[in-house]
Scaffold this motif. Structure first.
Motif, PDB file in Angstrom:
ATOM      1  N   ARG A   1       4.568  63.985  -1.132  1.00 23.96           N
ATOM      2  CA  ARG A   1       4.703  62.561  -1.395  1.00 23.96           C
ATOM      3  C   ARG A   1       6.084  62.119  -0.949  1.00 23.96           C
ATOM      4  N   PHE A   2       6.159  60.937  -0.372  1.00 20.28           N
ATOM      5  CA  PHE A   2       7.446  60.427   0.087  1.00 20.28           C
ATOM      6  C   PHE A   2       7.400  58.910   0.062  1.00 20.28           C
ATOM      7  N   ASP A   3       8.566  58.297   0.144  1.00 22.46           N
ATOM      8  CA  ASP A   3       8.591  56.836   0.109  1.00 22.46           C
ATOM      9  C   ASP A   3       9.278  56.303   1.357  1.00 22.46           C
ATOM     10  N   LEU A   4       8.957  55.071   1.677  1.00 21.76           N
ATOM     11  CA  LEU A   4       9.415  54.452   2.915  1.00 21.76           C
ATOM     12  C   LEU A   4      10.929  54.289   2.953  1.00 21.76           C
ATOM     13  N   GLU A   5      11.524  53.897   1.837  1.00 19.08           N
ATOM     14  CA  GLU A   5      12.967  53.668   1.826  1.00 19.08           C
ATOM     15  C   GLU A   5      13.731  54.946   2.138  1.00 19.08           C
ATOM     16  N   THR A   6      13.349  56.059   1.491  1.00 18.88           N
ATOM     17  CA  THR A   6      14.027  57.328   1.747  1.00 18.88           C
ATOM     18  C   THR A   6      13.827  57.760   3.191  1.00 18.88           C
TER      19      THR A   6
ATOM     20  N   VAL B   1      16.084  55.753   5.397  1.00 18.51           N
ATOM     21  CA  VAL B   1      17.476  56.195   5.268  1.00 18.51           C
ATOM     22  C   VAL B   1      17.719  57.437   6.106  1.00 18.51           C
ATOM     23  N   VAL B   2      16.816  58.393   5.981  1.00 18.43           N
ATOM     24  CA  VAL B   2      16.974  59.663   6.692  1.00 18.43           C
ATOM     25  C   VAL B   2      16.885  59.458   8.207  1.00 18.43           C
ATOM     26  N   CYS B   3      15.998  58.557   8.621  1.00 15.90           N
ATOM     27  CA  CYS B   3      15.818  58.325  10.056  1.00 15.90           C
ATOM     28  C   CYS B   3      16.869  57.390  10.646  1.00 15.90           C
ATOM     29  N   GLY B   4      17.611  56.713   9.771  1.00 13.02           N
ATOM     30  CA  GLY B   4      18.598  55.769  10.278  1.00 13.02           C
ATOM     31  C   GLY B   4      17.971  54.551  10.924  1.00 13.02           C
ATOM     32  N   LYS B   5      16.784  54.161  10.442  1.00 14.24           N
ATOM     33  CA  LYS B   5      16.071  53.012  10.987  1.00 14.24           C
ATOM     34  C   LYS B   5      15.746  52.026   9.879  1.00 14.24           C
ATOM     35  N   SER B   6      15.300  50.848  10.268  1.00 18.62           N
ATOM     36  CA  SER B   6      14.879  49.861   9.278  1.00 18.62           C
ATOM     37  C   SER B   6      13.530  50.278   8.711  1.00 18.62           C
ATOM     38  N   GLN B   7      13.229  49.797   7.510  1.00 18.21           N
ATOM     39  CA  GLN B   7      11.930  50.098   6.914  1.00 18.21           C
ATOM     40  C   GLN B   7      10.797  49.521   7.753  1.00 18.21           C
TER      41      GLN B   7
ATOM     42  N   PRO C   1      16.548  74.279  10.141  1.00 20.31           N
ATOM     43  CA  PRO C   1      17.747  74.192   9.286  1.00 20.31           C
ATOM     44  C   PRO C   1      18.554  72.924   9.546  1.00 20.31           C
ATOM     45  N   LYS C   2      18.713  72.559  10.809  1.00 20.69           N
ATOM     46  CA  LYS C   2      19.479  71.352  11.140  1.00 20.69           C
ATOM     47  C   LYS C   2      18.789  70.104  10.603  1.00 20.69           C
ATOM     48  N   THR C   3      17.465  70.084  10.706  1.00 17.17           N
ATOM     49  CA  THR C   3      16.713  68.925  10.209  1.00 17.17           C
ATOM     50  C   THR C   3      16.917  68.755   8.710  1.00 17.17           C
ATOM     51  N   HIS C   4      16.754  69.842   7.973  1.00 15.44           N
ATOM     52  CA  HIS C   4      16.948  69.774   6.526  1.00 15.44           C
ATOM     53  C   HIS C   4      18.389  69.390   6.176  1.00 15.44           C
ATOM     54  N   TYR C   5      19.322  69.972   6.898  1.00 13.13           N
ATOM     55  CA  TYR C   5      20.737  69.693   6.616  1.00 13.13           C
ATOM     56  C   TYR C   5      21.039  68.207   6.826  1.00 13.13           C
ATOM     57  N   GLN C   6      20.532  67.655   7.923  1.00 11.79           N
ATOM     58  CA  GLN C   6      20.775  66.237   8.204  1.00 11.79           C
ATOM     59  C   GLN C   6      20.093  65.346   7.177  1.00 11.79           C
ATOM     60  N   ILE C   7      18.874  65.730   6.757  1.00  9.69           N
ATOM     61  CA  ILE C   7      18.172  64.945   5.737  1.00  9.69           C
ATOM     62  C   ILE C   7      18.988  64.922   4.449  1.00  9.69           C
ATOM     63  N   GLY C   8      19.449  66.098   4.034  1.00 11.84           N
ATOM     64  CA  GLY C   8      20.215  66.176   2.791  1.00 11.84           C
ATOM     65  C   GLY C   8      21.470  65.344   2.828  1.00 11.84           C
ATOM     66  N   HIS C   9      22.193  65.401   3.931  1.00  4.00           N
ATOM     67  CA  HIS C   9      23.439  64.641   4.011  1.00  4.00           C
ATOM     68  C   HIS C   9      23.194  63.143   4.159  1.00  4.00           C
ATOM     69  N   CYS C  10      22.089  62.773   4.820  1.00  6.60           N
ATOM     70  CA  CYS C  10      21.738  61.344   4.873  1.00  6.60           C
ATOM     71  C   CYS C  10      21.481  60.811   3.469  1.00  6.60           C
ATOM     72  N   LEU C  11      20.759  61.581   2.669  1.00  5.39           N
ATOM     73  CA  LEU C  11      20.503  61.161   1.295  1.00  5.39           C
ATOM     74  C   LEU C  11      21.802  61.090   0.507  1.00  5.39           C
ATOM     75  N   LEU C  12      22.642  62.089   0.668  1.00  3.41           N
ATOM     76  CA  LEU C  12      23.908  62.152  -0.069  1.00  3.41           C
ATOM     77  C   LEU C  12      24.815  60.979   0.266  1.00  3.41           C
ATOM     78  N   GLU C  13      24.820  60.598   1.527  1.00  6.16           N
ATOM     79  CA  GLU C  13      25.729  59.539   1.978  1.00  6.16           C
ATOM     80  C   GLU C  13      25.190  58.135   1.723  1.00  6.16           C
ATOM     81  N   ASN C  14      23.867  58.005   1.614  1.00  6.03           N
ATOM     82  CA  ASN C  14      23.287  56.670   1.536  1.00  6.03           C
ATOM     83  C   ASN C  14      22.749  56.283   0.169  1.00  6.03           C
ATOM     84  N   ILE C  15      22.486  57.260  -0.685  1.00  8.43           N
ATOM     85  CA  ILE C  15      22.018  56.923  -2.027  1.00  8.43           C
ATOM     86  C   ILE C  15      23.229  56.554  -2.871  1.00  8.43           C
ATOM     87  N   PRO C  16      23.234  55.380  -3.506  1.00  8.30           N
ATOM     88  CA  PRO C  16      24.378  54.977  -4.332  1.00  8.30           C
ATOM     89  C   PRO C  16      24.701  56.018  -5.385  1.00  8.30           C
TER      90      PRO C  16
END
Length: 970
Positions: free
Chosen positions: A645-650, A653-659, A728-743
């Motif tokens: 399960r996943f949501d559009l906003e997350t 954020v991870v893709c660096g694109k608009s919803q 590994p790079k994909t997961h790493y980038q996803i994690g850091h995107c979440l870390l940097e963009n989630i308030p």
């Protein structure tokens, strides 16, 4: 609702102007034509168009997102449909915080009102039905499901008898939708006309044939002047749609010919496969009735559906070859509804149909007014504690919130009465519950088994509120092979403690669990203690079942489909999911084609056999995914990393694109049925198109659009699309995107997701500051998991943090390193891993700078020996620790020693009044805190081994409290 002609509009406006009507710029409002729960409809004069129009407005000053989505959806869909039989809207304009929909004034009235004022003969009803059949045929051609057909949404011109279909507010552009169980008040559509599959309780998807059912109910009402099911109780009405046959129309109204009655009942068949499959087939039978009447003055019985040929490739959702297993589940629910508690497990390979079998309990649950909730463990997020329980209970809270204010207040009263001041224990697991209960007092921090016991106690009390004779409770936990240890322990606790009316259903892949798998160990332990456990092992379907499935899909005889059935069985080996996907893939690639002359689908095996068709389901799904646009493939890859399960906003954020862009990219996957929207909010970005007007009314970032993969195998295939070295790079980038963009204020709620992603890419870390950050994140995640009594998950996080520590961490970052080791020792103890506990404890004792820094670790060893029923060993460990802190614990104090300690305590206490003792400050001295906390741990072992020592310790604790302050531990 009657709509006046243009010629009489001016007079109507002058005579019926409502002084309380709203003001809409550009329009002079006249007669109020309709007042609904959410909308109002007015006749108006358009200054710009200089004509009569009808305005539909949202009645609320601050409409909900759902209302905005539905309101705009009817405009977006209807405006693009070149169908004469629908009322195409003229415009959608912003108005206040909502919209106004501008429509033509057609000088018509709604069919329900017209039938009341002008009783219809059955011939007139069939003439209307013919027009509606033609409209439905056109909607099917344009791949639109209306989902709310009823007399109120059909306009009829009183003179010409021409009808128009209106209100596409909940219509769908997807070939099939999935409906979850919801409170009756939250279901889309009108309950009296709702197809069984639209209730979310039929284990079936929603397609165009849901409109046929609603049309059947509409015709039934027009022919008999009554609805087929007459009850005011919403749940009873849902059960009627699902399981009860209505009175035959010709028995209610003797003037109705029997074949007409049969047509209506065929439209209203419970299963979509038994209804008409095409509007043209319906139209032919209606014309046959009218033709017979006109030529012979009577309608004789004839074979219905002779021309009912559909060019839509539909694989039946009937369960083939599972009758015995379904009956076992129904029997289990019957026992539960009489007061038992049962655990039923369904085992089998992936795609074998475990979930489909379990979902068959929907019907009796509805009949018994029970609660059904479900959650799913995720193959790529196994360290998130209680993930499936959280999903399920969020669904439960959603059902509570959808009730009336009185019902909600009643639940609030019951829950607070049961949980008292411990409600926060459950809110910590399900934050949404705070919406029901309001803010609750914090609960004291507990550690170890005390925290686990408290959680288990109050969780059981919470669940018991819903396990009643008037509403049995069913919880379905899917993919138990990926369950965390805390969830398994909770299942065990529920089955041991719940008194009755509880059915726990679980599904797992039996080929992925061994005898020593945590799930199997938990079940063995549970069996030894007596609770009933029933396990159904699903085997692949027999070749005969596959033959029936293929024949029904091609809508031909088994003899015609026999060769294809053998090929399908050879490739899919009786796996239902692979079978259906294989068939859909062949049809999508053009190998299965519709033969209009033969009236069924055909397949040229001579063309298929030479193809390199894989017999591996994941590889097959990969091939299907590769046919999608690269943008969609990339989005699915990232979505697979996020979870089932996943949501559009997350995802955005991870893709660096608009919803909007992400929703547009996902749209082909939704149309292909590979990704399923979980709620109607996906329509906010229908096809990726979010209107500028919406941006003014609702911030797109406030819209929660949730999706799920059709099946684990689809998620797995999407994940397989990522090159192995790139994962590994994909997961790493996803994690850091979440870390940097989630308030920052929201990060705690997403902590596990962020840490899990970065952990999977931790081999890429090269900088010391990133390593330090990930160590800290794993420490936080481990502490959070430990607090949630998820000790296995906590160990996993602490292990990664320990692995990441640099060799000189004790020298360079002593405080962090010590804290990490202390928590890791405790988690190992709580998980019962003595070897790991001892190994980490040895590191602490070797590296600690002073005795105080070893206290927590040594106390954990004490707790471990106490738990192992080794009180003398725990006392000896404590004696050595206390000695290092300057406190001597006597080996075997005599009664004289106790009397002397008591005299000393009385002498000190004499210096204080009672109020003075109560006003003593909190103990803060580190050494004394360590001594007191150690002495408190000794109370339990000394109570059963040495009463004098027990008394001596109790007096010592009080003496320290008087001298240094009250201990927070006591």
């Amino acid at each position: 609702m009657r709509l006046l002609s243009v010629a009489t509009l001016t007079l109507a406006v002058m005579s019926t102007q409502n002084t309380n009507s709203p003001t809409v710029p550009g329009y002079d409002l006249g007669e109020l034509l309709y007042q609904g729960a959410r909308t109002v409809v007015y006749r108006a004069w358009s200054a710009r168009e200089q004509r009569s129009v009808v305005l539909k407005l949202l009645d609320a000053e601050y409409p909900s997102l759902g209302e905005l989505v539905r309101f705009r959806s009817q405009f977006q869909i209807a405006k693009n449909l070149p169908i004469a039989g629908i009322l195409a809207p003229m415009a959608l304009e912003p108005w206040g915080k909502g919209y106004v929909l501008v429509m033509e004034d057609l000088d018509g009235m709604d069919l329900g009102q017209y039938a009341q004022e002008h009783p219809l003969s059955w011939q007139e009803v069939l003439e209307i039905a013919l027009q509606l059949a033609e409209i439905l045929h056109e909607l099917c051609k344009h791949r639109v499901i209306h989902k709310d057909i009823k007399p109120a949404n059909i306009l009829i011109h009183p003179q010409t008898k021409q009808v128009k279909l209106i209100d596409f507010s909940i219509a769908s552009l997807l070939p099939k939708e999935s409906q979850e169980i919801q409170s009756p008040g939250d279901l889309e559509g009108t309950l009296a006309y709702l197809a069984p599959e639209q209730t979310g309780r039929m284990n079936r998807g929603i397609d165009y044939r849901a409109d046929f059912y609603a049309l059947g109910v509409t015709l039934y009402e027009l022919l008999t002047s009554q609805l087929p099911f007459q009850t005011e109780d919403p749940l009873e009405l849902i059960h009627c749609h699902m399981a009860k046959a209505p009175a035959l129309p010709h028995q209610v109204n003797a003037r109705i010919p029997v074949p007409v009655s049969a047509i209506v009942l065929k439209l209203m068949a419970k299963n979509a496969e038994d209804r008409y499959q095409s509007a043209l087939g319906l139209k032919h039978d209606l014309e046959t009735c009218l033709s017979q009447w006109e030529s012979a003055g009577q309608v004789t019985q004839f074979e219905l559906g002779e021309q009912d040929v559909s060019d839509r490739f539909l694989i039946p959702e009937t369960l083939y070859g599972r009758e015995a297993e379904v009956q076992t589940l129904l029997n289990a629910f019957e026992r539960v509804s009489k007061g038992c508690s049962d655990l039923v497990l369904v085992a089998g390979f992936s795609g074998i149909g475990k979930t489909a079998v379990i979902n068959e309990v929907y019907k009796p649950i509805t009949r018994q007014r029970g609660y059904f909730i479900k959650g799913k463990f995720d193959q790529f997020n196994r360290n998130i504690p209680f993930s499936a329980f959280v999903q399920a209970l969020r669904h439960l809270v959603g059902q509570l919130l959808s009730g009336s204010n009185a019902e909600l207040q009643d639940w609030k009263t019951q829950i607070l009465a049961a949980l008292g001041e411990n409600a926060q224990v459950i809110i910590d697991l399900i934050p949404e519950l705070e919406i029901v209960l309001g803010p609750q007092p914090a609960v004291p921090d507990l550690t170890g088994t005390a925290a686990q016991n408290r959680f288990n106690l109050w969780f059981s009390k919470f669940i018991e509120l819903f396990t009643r004779s008037e509403h049995p409770f069913v919880i379905f936990l899917d993919d138990l092979q990926w369950a965390d240890s805390a969830s398994l322990n909770l299942i065990k606790h529920l089955m041991e403690q719940c008194a009755g009316y509880l059915l726990v259903l679980g599904a797992y892949r039996e080929n992925e669990v061994s005898a020593v798998h945590p799930l199997m160990l938990m079940l063995d332990e549970l069996k030894s203690q007596g609770p009933a456990i029933h396990t159904l092992s699903l085997k692949p379907l027999e070749e005969n079942d596959i033959c029936h499935l293929v024949a029904d899909s091609l809508r031909c005889s088994g003899a015609v489909s026999g060769s294809l059935s053998k090929l399908v069985y050879q490739k899919a080996q009786g796996n239902p999911f692979f079978t259906t996907q294989f068939l859909q893939g062949l049809q999508a690639d053009g190998w299965i084609r519709f033969d209009a002359d033969a009236g069924h689908w055909q397949c040229d095996l001579s063309q298929i056999r030479p193809l390199a068709l894989t017999d591996d389901v994941v590889e097959f799904m990969v091939q299907r995914l590769r046919q999608l646009h690269p943008t969609t493939q990339n989005l699915l890859q990232i979505s697979a990393c996020l979870g089932n399960r996943f949501d559009l906003e997350t995802l955005a954020v991870v893709c660096g694109k608009s919803q909007e862009d992400v929703a547009s990219g996902l749209w082909p996957a939704l149309q292909a049925g590979l990704v399923i929207p979980e709620n109607e909010t996906y329509k906010f970005f229908r096809g990726g198109e979010a209107q500028q007007t919406d941006a003014r009314q609702t911030n797109a970032h406030d819209v929660t659009v949730a999706y799920r993969f059709l099946h684990d195998r689809v998620q797995q295939a999407a994940y397989t699309l990522i090159p192995e070295q790139q994962k590994p790079k994909t997961h790493y980038q996803i994690g850091h995107c979440l870390l940097e963009n989630i308030p920052l204020v929201n990060q705690e709620a997403h902590l596990f997701e962020m840490v899990n992603q970065i952990n999977l890419g931790r081999t890429l870390i090269v900088h010391a500051d990133e390593r330090h950050q990930l160590i800290s994140l794993n420490l936080r995640a481990g502490i959070k998991a430990k607090s949630a009594t998820a000790y296995g998950a906590a160990i996993a996080y602490f292990d990664i943090a320990l692995e990441l520590l640099p060799e000189d961490s004790w020298q360079q970052n002593y405080a962090l390193t010590l804290t990490l080791h202390e928590n890791a020792v405790e988690a190992a103890y709580l998980a019962g891993d003595a070897t790991k506990m001892e190994a980490i404890a040895q590191v602490v004792t070797a590296q600690a700078k002073n005795n105080l820094d070893m206290v927590k670790t040594i106390q954990v060893k004490m707790q471990f020996t106490i738990g192992k029923n080794q009180p003398l060993i725990s006392i000896e460990i404590a004696r050595n620790l206390l000695q290092s802190l300057g406190f001597t614990l006597p080996d075997s104090p005599t009664m004289e020693d106790v009397q002397q300690a008591l005299a000393t305590l009385k002498k000190i206490a004499a210096q204080f009044s009672f109020d003075g003792i109560l006003a003593l400050p909190t103990l803060t001295d580190p050494k004394q805190l360590a001594i007191v906390s150690t002495l408190i741990l000794l109370i339990s072992p000394t109570m059963i081994t040495n009463s004098n020592l027990f008394l001596f310790i109790a007096l010592a604790i009080n003496k320290i409290s008087l001298e240094y302050g009250n201990s927070p531990y006591s």
